[in-house]
Design an enzyme around this catalytic site. Structure first.
Site, PDB file in Angstrom:
ATOM      1  N   GLU A 219       0.810  -1.102   0.016  1.00 53.45           N
ATOM      2  CA  GLU A 219      -0.086  -0.173   0.043  1.00 53.45           C
ATOM      3  C   GLU A 219       0.880   1.144   0.009  1.00 53.45           C
ATOM      4  O   GLU A 219       1.278   1.784   1.181  1.00 53.45           O
ATOM      5  CB  GLU A 219      -1.028   0.025   1.334  1.00 53.45           C
ATOM      6  CG  GLU A 219      -1.972   0.938   0.991  1.00 53.45           C
ATOM      7  CD  GLU A 219      -1.570   2.157   1.458  1.00 53.45           C
ATOM      8  OE1 GLU A 219      -1.238   3.050   0.831  1.00 53.45           O
ATOM      9  OE2 GLU A 219      -1.986   2.508   2.412  1.00 53.45           O
TER      10      GLU A 219
ATOM     11  N   GLU B  37       4.047   8.418  -3.652  1.00 48.48           N
ATOM     12  CA  GLU B  37       5.039   7.586  -2.783  1.00 48.48           C
ATOM     13  C   GLU B  37       5.960   6.705  -3.689  1.00 48.48           C
ATOM     14  O   GLU B  37       6.660   5.977  -3.054  1.00 48.48           O
ATOM     15  CB  GLU B  37       4.063   6.754  -2.074  1.00 48.48           C
ATOM     16  CG  GLU B  37       3.623   7.753  -0.963  1.00 48.48           C
ATOM     17  CD  GLU B  37       2.886   6.973   0.283  1.00 48.48           C
ATOM     18  OE1 GLU B  37       3.086   5.769   0.252  1.00 48.48           O
ATOM     19  OE2 GLU B  37       2.319   7.635   1.173  1.00 48.48           O
TER      20      GLU B  37
END
Length: 724
Positions: free
Chosen positions: A185, A194
């Site tokens: 995740e 990210e």
């Protein structure tokens, strides 16, 4: 206060442009590893000066609780989004269902950016007693927490934890073989910020078997064209300041883009401004990213979007939908609540770790009519998505003195661009400077302000010295050019490339400062509480100020009110079991507030209250403490009675500062919960209380006493509450 760099993947190399989850990564955390010691550098912020420094946190390879608490005390991870993320029950359930559906037999599972190890434990449980899980986590505080969680749940021997970035892992050295399944995740509100793409690229190239299974399976980004005056005000400074009357032009004709907001997607909860948004198109699909195969670093798509209303396109609102399983039965969406989908019955509960994104259309927008088509070009890089709606915005303007804006273009946060174009704010500044008179020969402007030096130079005969620790040389070039464009001498403003704390009489040419002025601007992205911005006073500048120096703002009033905040409170609750796994050992470190034991105290946290889901003010606003900037800030305290005006469930108190700009107390700039450009401090209760006016029935409290103690050395505010 500590600025932290949490949940890590291949990351720590990538700076997300939409760090909505308060997960901030340095370019690459420097780590010195040896057999017995590991060092991690953390960024520590000085609340008085605004300066930051890297400090070393060492891991002595023991899990002693006291040692851990010493290095990573409660506030360290309180401002991250880990707690909010782990309280997201819809997210947790979706991942659990997809993992159980995908992992049906023993295999090798790799978890990248493992955090507390929740997905790793789900994978281990799905395989029974066989199979193996490798949990990769490069952020040392989370590795410590993960080991505690694994031990608490009896999973120590079933999950192998590796304290490295995923691109540092080597098959045969760190892991015995390539993994059959990837669970991860590593998504922010923009999806890519990210480091999703480079993480997947490296994993598919080096860490996964061919045709590996993945959870999630796919992500799709969507967008919608909208009109919104509020969103336009967050970036269109040039057109905003055409309505002000102070005579200062921060973006004079000829270099409209010299002060600009960076062209990128900004994370924002759009539901609170739904009534201020006019939808101009149906939602449209933009990009699709498959986790199960190696993604491309660059992508581009051309879309033809039909207008559903007349209006001006001010922004593109975007979100993503996550397909967690291969068959397409398990989904998670970050869509605003006005979006309905046959696959997703509802957008789920409010959460702060994922929001929508807003991309501003340059200038005043693009006019369109219902039925008209507009061409949208979307591109993605490894870490971001951007759009082009055929707007032509010059990146370089040639001025009559042959300087180009490219030499000194300054990038502002959206909140600051909006403030600079706000008529009320600028009028307050104008009145404050006018109140000082003209008999102040030396003025010092602090805190990277580009508006105040021009205003003071225009209204007074003072020599203006400006501290631009962040803008530095570009700030100097901008102010010189802006002064010239506003009819001022380029030499009327002198820029000092130092922080406030480093200034001496030598920098002042051996003259004392007669007027110290600063913007009461609280940068919304810093994770600082309002009272930690009290660095515009005599505390650090006493030696260079004259005895009768004027200070603007002249004082700050700490104000507060009781508030109902059910969504935020729920997201900050103590953790117990998450999908069957006990997480109670992480509560203190992650700064849990709700359901705290009676004697424990949760942290006060910075939030844009208007972005915190449902909220309702339950009391009168009251003064709690006053800071007099004509004196050095010292330890102080304040106490006030809270009178509840509405019946409701009180989840805590909101605190902010009203800045009094002049000695006559006639010019006040408020940063309260009804203001969108500043964050407030939120102190949540361990247990909500039903409150109401004295005449109300069935309430637990009709008044309360709130007491606060402020320590200027560390910027901490201790709050004591007693319900009556």
């Amino acid at each position: 206060m500590i600025s932290v760099f949490p949940k890590t993947l291949i990351a720590t190399r990538f700076l997300s442009r939409t760090r909505t989850r308060t997960r901030t990564y340095p370019p690459k955390l420097t780590a010195i590893r040896s057999m017995s010691t590991q060092r991690v550098f953390q960024l520590k912020l000085d609340p008085l000066t605004g300066n930051s420094e890297w400090v070393v946190i060492e891991d002595n390879n023991d899990d002693d609780h006291q040692s851990f608490a010493h290095n990573f005390h409660q506030p360290l991870l309180a401002t991250t989004s880990y707690l909010d993320m782990l309280n997201d029950s819809a997210r947790n359930a979706a991942f659990r269902q997809a993992i159980e559906k995908t992992i049906t037999k023993p295999c090798h599972v790799l978890d990248i950016g493992a955090g507390t190890g929740l997905l790793s434990m789900m994978a281990a449980r799905a395989m029974g007693d066989e199979g193996r899980v490798t949990a990769c986590e490069s952020y040392l505080p989370m590795v410590k927490l993960m080991k505690k969680v694994l031990r608490l749940n009896g999973m120590e021997g079933r999950v192998r934890v590796i304290n490295k970035r995923s691109d540092e892992l080597q098959v045969g050295l760190d892991v015995p073989s390539r993994a059959d399944v990837l669970v991860s995740e590593i998504l922010d509100s923009e999806l890519l910020g990210e480091g999703l793409i480079p993480t997947l690229q490296h994993a598919h190239d080096n860490l996964l078997v061919e045709n590996a299974r993945t959870v999630p399976y796919r992500a799709t980004t969507y967008g919608q064209l909208v009109e919104s005056t509020f969103l336009r005000q967050l970036h269109d400074l040039h057109n905003n300041e055409t309505t002000v009357s102070d005579g200062i032009r921060l973006t004079p004709p000829g270099f409209d883009s010299v002060l600009s907001v960076k062209s990128q997607q900004y994370a924002m909860h759009c539901d609170p401004i739904r009534e201020e948004i006019k939808l101009l198109s149906e939602p449209f699909k933009i990009f699709e990213f498959d986790f199960w195969k190696r993604p491309e670093s660059y992508g581009e798509t051309e879309l033809c979007v039909k207008a559903t209303n007349d209006g001006s396109v001010h922004a593109v609102v975007s979100w993503w939908v996550l397909q967690l399983d291969q068959e397409g039965t398990i989904y998670y969406s970050t869509a605003p609540r006005w979006i309905s989908s046959p696959k997703i019955t509802s957008p789920g509960d409010w959460c702060d770790h994922w929001k929508q994104c807003v991309w501003f259309v340059p200038g005043s927008g693009i006019s369109i009519f219902k039925g008209e088509e507009i061409h949208l070009n979307a591109t993605h890089t490894e870490t971001s998505i951007s759009y082009n709606l055929d707007t032509q915005v010059p990146t370089t303007e040639i001025l009559n003195h042959r300087v180009t804006t490219g030499d000194f273009q300054l990038v502002l946060p959206p909140e600051r661009a909006a403030i600079y174009g706000d008529k009320g704010w600028r009028l307050s500044m104008l009145k404050a400077v006018q109140s000082t008179g003209r008999g102040r020969p030396l003025c010092l402007v602090a805190d990277d302000s580009v508006f105040l030096p021009l205003l003071v130079a225009q209204l007074s005969e003072a020599h203006v010295m400006s501290v631009l620790p962040g803008l530095k040389e570009r700030g100097l070039q901008y102010l010189q050019t802006a002064a010239y464009a506003n009819g001022l001498s380029r030499n009327c403003i002198e820029v000092l490339e130092k922080g406030v704390k480093q200034l001496t009489m030598h920098d002042m040419h051996q003259k004392k400062v007669d007027l110290l002025i600063a913007e009461p601007f609280y940068v919304g992205h810093d994770g600082m509480l309002p009272w930690q911005n009290l660095r515009k006073d005599r505390t650090t500048l006493n030696d260079i100020l004259s005895e009768d120096a004027l200070i603007i703002p002249s004082k700050g009033i700490l104000k507060a009110c009781a508030i109902s905040l059910p969504d935020l409170w729920k997201s900050r609750c103590c953790l117990s079991k998450i999908e069957g796994f006990d997480h109670s050992v992480v509560n203190a470190t992650l700064g849990a507030c709700g359901h705290l034991p009676e004697l424990d105290e949760g942290p006060c946290l910075p939030f844009f209250v208007w972005q915190c889901g449902e909220f309702n003010v339950l009391s009168e606003t009251f003064d709690l403490m006053e800071f007099d900037f004509s004196k050095q800030i010292c330890q102080c305290q304040g106490k006030s009675q809270v009178k509840f005006t509405k019946t409701g469930l009180c989840h805590g108190f909101v605190l902010w500062i009203d800045w009094v700009m002049d000695l006559q107390n006639s010019v006040v700039i408020s940063t309260g919960p009804d203001r969108r450009y500043w964050k407030q401090g939120v102190k949540l209760l361990g247990t909500p209380r039903t409150v109401g006016p004295q005449s109300s029935r069935n309430v637990q409290a009709c008044s309360a006493v709130l007491e606060a103690f402020f320590n200027p050395l560390n910027g901490e505010l201790k709050i004591i509450l007693d319900f009556l």
